[in-house]
Design an enzyme around this catalytic site. Sequence first.
Site, PDB file in Angstrom:
ATOM      1  N   ASP A  33      20.667  48.790  21.470  1.00  0.00           N
ATOM      2  CA  ASP A  33      21.037  48.154  20.031  1.00  0.00           C
ATOM      3  C   ASP A  33      21.000  49.297  19.080  1.00  0.00           C
ATOM      4  O   ASP A  33      20.119  50.314  19.252  1.00  0.00           O
ATOM      5  CB  ASP A  33      20.154  47.112  19.737  1.00  0.00           C
ATOM      6  N   ASP A  45      26.941  39.400  16.679  1.00  0.00           N
ATOM      7  CA  ASP A  45      25.440  38.562  16.389  1.00  0.00           C
ATOM      8  C   ASP A  45      25.887  37.141  16.144  1.00  0.00           C
ATOM      9  O   ASP A  45      24.977  36.311  16.162  1.00  0.00           O
ATOM     10  CB  ASP A  45      24.548  39.234  15.561  1.00  0.00           C
TER      11      ASP A  45
END
Length: 330
Positions: A70, A138
């Site tokens: 990430d 997300d």
Amino acid sequence: GLWFEPEMISPKSELMKERPDWVIGSPGRPQTLGRNQMVLDFSNPEVVDYLYDRMSCLIEEADLDYIKWDMNRNITEPFSQHLRNQGEFYHRYILGVYDLYERLTTRYPNVLFESCAGGGGRFDLGMMYYAPQAWASDDTDAAERLKIQYGTSLGYPLATIGSHVSAVPNHQTLRETPLKFRGDVAYFGTFGYELDPSQLSEEEKSEVKQQIEFFKKIRNLIAQGTFYRLKSPFEGEETAWMVCSANGKQAMIGWYKENYRPNPEHNQTLKLKGLQPEKRYEIEGFTRLFYGDELMNRGLPLGKEFNGANPHQAERGGDYQSRTFLLKEV
């Protein structure tokens, strides 16, 4: 598997004390924190070498099969103490990221890497050379994901799209959607769960088991089949898509209606694509067989929708409707 954020550094870490020159930012000037972090200078080969050694140790010690990589904050104060020409910084930075990926994927070919940058911020072909799947967003709300996954499918195959069943109320929108609706959306991607299983009821756990068993039946079709967009979430209340095998013998359809409107359309069918016109198909949940040309021209029956006048005949209704259909040639 483990979640990594190797490009970041915490201000109070040991590495920060030892090598402050490895952090992006001009010396003697304030540096902005994002998520209580700063960014390591990947344009510097020493940084890449250090992270390669550290990540290699963790992969071997933990015997990892999967890594989510990430990158969750923007680069601010873009200055490298390693470079003479600061105009090359961003280019050199991403080359450093690629270099670390190249070395790790070469040494550990059986580890699956998933890329992520605040969601789909790095959903690009350069990154997918190393990480064959990316976290699409997300925003895990299933209603939102109809648009997100539909749009992503215009450029990338379903096997690359990270799609999960998440908890409710959703942490991005506070929306509550049925577990079935969330599962039916997540099937059309890599499929997984993003929630605390201990908080599920026994009934929900049973449904999760059924969803997992179902996905195991269709995962090869999802990964390798031809994807058709049947109804766009950007053009109405309904979304529909399907995946068809190359030989047209098997297909998986997903149909969704986010919001119910009074007086629904009279024609409650869904026209399919990619089937063999002269072949007959059996569909789970139906007792009769359908010809391919019938399904593509007349359409697949979706069942009677509640309209106020048929409460005892209606087969579906309300918000967050979803149905999946599995077709097989006979």
